[in-house]
Structure formats: structure tokens, C-alpha cells
Scaffold this active site. Structure first.
Site, PDB file in Angstrom:
ATOM      1  N   VAL A 138     -70.143  35.946 -34.875  1.00  0.00           N
ATOM      2  CA  VAL A 138     -69.191  36.333 -34.859  1.00  0.00           C
ATOM      3  C   VAL A 138     -68.483  37.224 -35.661  1.00  0.00           C
ATOM      4  O   VAL A 138     -68.635  37.265 -37.041  1.00  0.00           O
ATOM      5  CB  VAL A 138     -67.835  34.398 -35.550  1.00  0.00           C
ATOM      6  CG1 VAL A 138     -66.630  34.779 -35.786  1.00  0.00           C
ATOM      7  CG2 VAL A 138     -68.548  33.463 -34.611  1.00  0.00           C
ATOM      8  N   CYS A 139     -67.604  38.166 -35.083  1.00  0.00           N
ATOM      9  CA  CYS A 139     -67.213  39.195 -36.261  1.00  0.00           C
ATOM     10  C   CYS A 139     -66.808  38.665 -37.711  1.00  0.00           C
ATOM     11  O   CYS A 139     -65.702  38.059 -37.464  1.00  0.00           O
ATOM     12  CB  CYS A 139     -65.985  40.437 -35.536  1.00  0.00           C
ATOM     13  SG  CYS A 139     -65.595  41.732 -36.373  1.00  0.00           S
ATOM     14  N   ILE A 140     -67.325  39.242 -38.379  1.00  0.00           N
ATOM     15  CA  ILE A 140     -67.024  38.920 -39.919  1.00  0.00           C
ATOM     16  C   ILE A 140     -65.528  39.460 -40.426  1.00  0.00           C
ATOM     17  O   ILE A 140     -64.857  39.057 -40.813  1.00  0.00           O
ATOM     18  CB  ILE A 140     -67.749  39.311 -40.734  1.00  0.00           C
ATOM     19  CG1 ILE A 140     -67.562  38.687 -42.355  1.00  0.00           C
ATOM     20  CG2 ILE A 140     -68.059  41.179 -41.263  1.00  0.00           C
ATOM     21  CD1 ILE A 140     -68.772  38.486 -43.533  1.00  0.00           C
TER      22      ILE A 140
END
Lengths: 135, 130, 101
Positions: B77-79
Site C-alpha cells: 500500500v503506497c504510504i
């Protein structure tokens, strides 16, 4: 990671109405750190992303247009803009930001990053890529 | 072959996550390697364990989590996108002073570089979005 | 180089399908998924444009087609139906994939 791949970021959406343009730009900036051959395509409403004269004070959002001007500093110097997409929207090159880069192989001469290409040429450039990212 | 998948939309609002899940399952069944599944934009919402769909509806998060457990998938998941949308793991929750976290089992939060790396390391990248 | 184009939008809602058709080269293939499957139907205001892609292989994702009540006899001639395994094969048989969103 020895091989350099040709990465193209395909932008087909207008800025601000949705977050795609901004978050696409965030990936582009990160990709600069990976020493790949990066280019951007502006097709359809994507051409609206690089219009000049944007002011976002009135909508409470950060104006990210200046980031496109900084792409040259990240060695991202190939911004392909589709002629037909401009024409359909009543735009010309004069309506776009004057995005430049300094060419280290040519005594740091300032050169335009934007390359206006026909639809056919755009299809050919896309065909030459290894990885196409669209958002 | 080594494949990676990019998911740009959250579950339920758009079919993208369903399509990505079915594609990933089919690729694994055919013996391909899934190098990474990267969740970006609203796609990060696939990674919250707090979704409770009606009982007669599919549970996409649980499906991703189960597939991860079975095949040791790398679900990232992209931070930056996650922070905008309130998806936090334990470390991030603590760092940001939030009173809880919601990351689902099998997902991990990491940077956008993981997406670029997936493009470099994989033979193909397949994008699902809106 | 060969390219697989995926399209997931109805041609009647957005310009994505038209953009896809405008950027396909000879040895490319188009796979219609999600709402893109409506573009595979014959007898629509868009059918001729899809049928005019000479030499471009046209595919439709069966599960998405069936979910939307489209039977195979409604498809433009030459459109091939694939399942998710076929989708995976198309991805690996082409050099790269461009998703028209």
C-alpha cells in the site's frame, strides 16, 4: 537492476478535479531516482495538466504546476504532447507552460522539454516503451 | 513469467480491485510469479481491515489477505496515498500520534519506489483503475 | 513491438475507448474488460469504429460480458471471447500492456 527500461507515464486526466494528475507526478519524481529512461505523455484531458497561468488559491489546493518546471532537474526531459488533443481543446503550444531543461551534452543549453507530436507519432512512441503507467 | 499488478481504485466503488484480484489468481494458477501488487490512489482502501460489507457481498480485503497467505504475495500500500486516506499500520499510527491502526493482515505500507521497482523487476505490469 | 491495450470504459460514457482505437498499431491487440465490453457489441453507433481497426486483434473478457447480459451473437464479427486465464495469456504474449482508463 542493470538494464535501463523505458518508462512512460500516460496522462489523460485533467488536474485538480481528481487527484490522478498529482499522484502521477509523485510517481514520476520517485522514478527519477531509479535511473530509468522516463518520459511523459499528455493525451486528451492530460494536456490540461501543463497549461500555464494556473492559480489555485481560490480552491484551497496546492498548485503543483511548478513541479512540471522542475522535472528537468530530475533528468526528466521528454514530455510528449499530442497535437490532436491540443487542437480538439482549442489550445496551442502558447497555452502551455514553457518547460525547459539544461542539456549537459550541449554546454547546458536550455532546451524545451515539450515535444508536440501527432497522434500517430504518439502511438509509435508508446509502442517503443517497456513499461506504461496510466492512472 | 514475472508479473506485477497496479490497483488504482478502492473496493466496491469500482470493479478495478475485483478485476485485479481475479487476474492475479488466474496468473498464479497458470504458474506465473506475481512479483508485487501495488495499491495506489484510492486503491489503498483495499488494505483496511475495517471494511464490513453485507454478508451476501464479497469481501475483497479478506480475499486479498487469503491470497497473500496462500502464495506469500507482496501486497504493498503506497504510504503517501495511505496517509491521505487514513490507512495506517502500527508504526505509522504511533508516529502520527493516531489512536489506532487499520492495516489488514498481509498488506504492508511502503513507498512509491516499490511501484517503480515493480516496473523494473517485472516482465509485465498490468494496471487496473478508473 | 506488440502491445496489449486494455479498455474498461463504455465508449458512450468517456473518450477512453476512442483514444485507445486512435493509438493502436498493426500488431497490437485490444482487450475489452469491465464497462469496455459494451464497445464489442454490433449495431451500435460505435461498432463501425471498432470494426475498422484492421489487423488489430479484438478480445472481450467473457465474465464481464456475461455479467452485463451480452450474448456472443451480439458481438462484432471477429471479437474473441477469453476468460481470465486468456487475459493472462494475452498479457504474456504481448511485450507490454497499456490500460486505457
Amino acid at each position: 537492476m542493470s538494464d535501463v527500461k523505458k518508462f512512460m507515464y500516460v496522462n489523460r486526466k485533467a488536474p485538480y478535479g481528481t487527484i490522478y494528475a498529482l499522484e502521477s507526478l509523485e510517481v514520476v519524481l520517485i522514478s527519477a531516482a531509479f535511473d530509468q529512461d522516463v518520459s511523459l505523455a499528455f493525451v486528451d484531458d492530460g494536456v490540461y495538466q501543463i497549461m500555464k497561468g494556473t492559480k489555485t488559491d481560490g480552491i484551497g489546493m496546492k498548485n503543483f504546476s511548478p513541479v512540471y518546471n522542475a522535472l528537468g532537474d530530475y533528468d526528466i526531459t521528454k514530455l510528449y504532447v499530442e497535437q490532436e488533443s491540443l487542437d480538439e481543446r482549442g489550445l496551442t503550444l502558447d497555452d502551455l507552460m514553457d518547460i525547459k531543461y539544461e542539456d549537459e551534452d550541449d554546454d547546458w543549453a536550455e532546451k524545451p522539454s515539450i515535444k508536440v507530436v501527432s497522434r500517430k507519432e504518439m502511438a509509435d512512441v508508446m509502442d517503443q516503451q517497456d513499461v506504461l503507467m496510466s492512472f | 513469467m514475472k508479473l506485477s499488478v497496479l490497483v488504482n481504485e478502492g473496493p466496491y466503488q469500482h470493479q478495478a480491485s475485483d478485476s485485479a484480484l481475479l487476474f492475479t489468481k488466474a496468473a498464479l494458477e497458470k504458474g506465473h510469479e506475481i512479483f508485487r501488487v501495488f495499491f495506489y490512489h484510492d486503491g489503498v482502501n483495499n488494505g483496511t481491515r475495517f471494511t464490513v460489507p453485507p454478508q451476501d457481498d464479497r469481501n475483497l480485503q479478506e480475499s486479498w489477505t487469503a491470497l497473500q497467505a496462500e502464495h506469500e504475495l507482496d501486497l504493498v500500500v503506497c504510504i503517501a496515498a495511505a496517509q491521505r486516506r487514513g490507512i495506517l499500520d502500527e508504526n505509522e499510527a504511533e508516529r502520527q500520534g493516531k489512536d489506532g491502526n487499520n492495516i489488514a493482515p498481509g498488506f504492508r505500507i511502503s513507498g512509491l519506489g516499490q511501484l517503480v521497482e515493480a516496473g523494473i523487476e517485472s516482465d509485465r505490469l498490468v494496471v487496473f483503475g478508473d | 513491438m506488440s502491445m496489449l491495450h486494455t479498455i474498461n470504459k463504455s465508449p458512450f460514457e468517456k473518450t477512453s475507448f476512442e483514444a485507445c482505437l486512435n493509438h493502436v498499431n498493426g500488431d497490437s491487440s485490444i482487450l475489452m474488460i469491465e464497462d469496455g465490453v459494451y464497445g464489442a457489441m454490433k449495431g451500435t453507433a460505435f461498432s463501425e469504429k471498432v470494426a475498422a481497426t484492421n489487423g488489430v486483434a479484438l478480445y472481450i473478457l467473457g465474465p464481464d460480458m456475461q455479467a452485463r447480459g451480452i450474448s456472443e451473437d451480439r458481438l462484432i464479427d471477429g471479437v474473441k471471447v477469453v476468460d481470465y486465464a486468456g487475459f493472462v495469456d494475452l498479457v504474456t504474449e504481448h511485450d507490454k500492456v497499456q490500460a486505457w482508463l
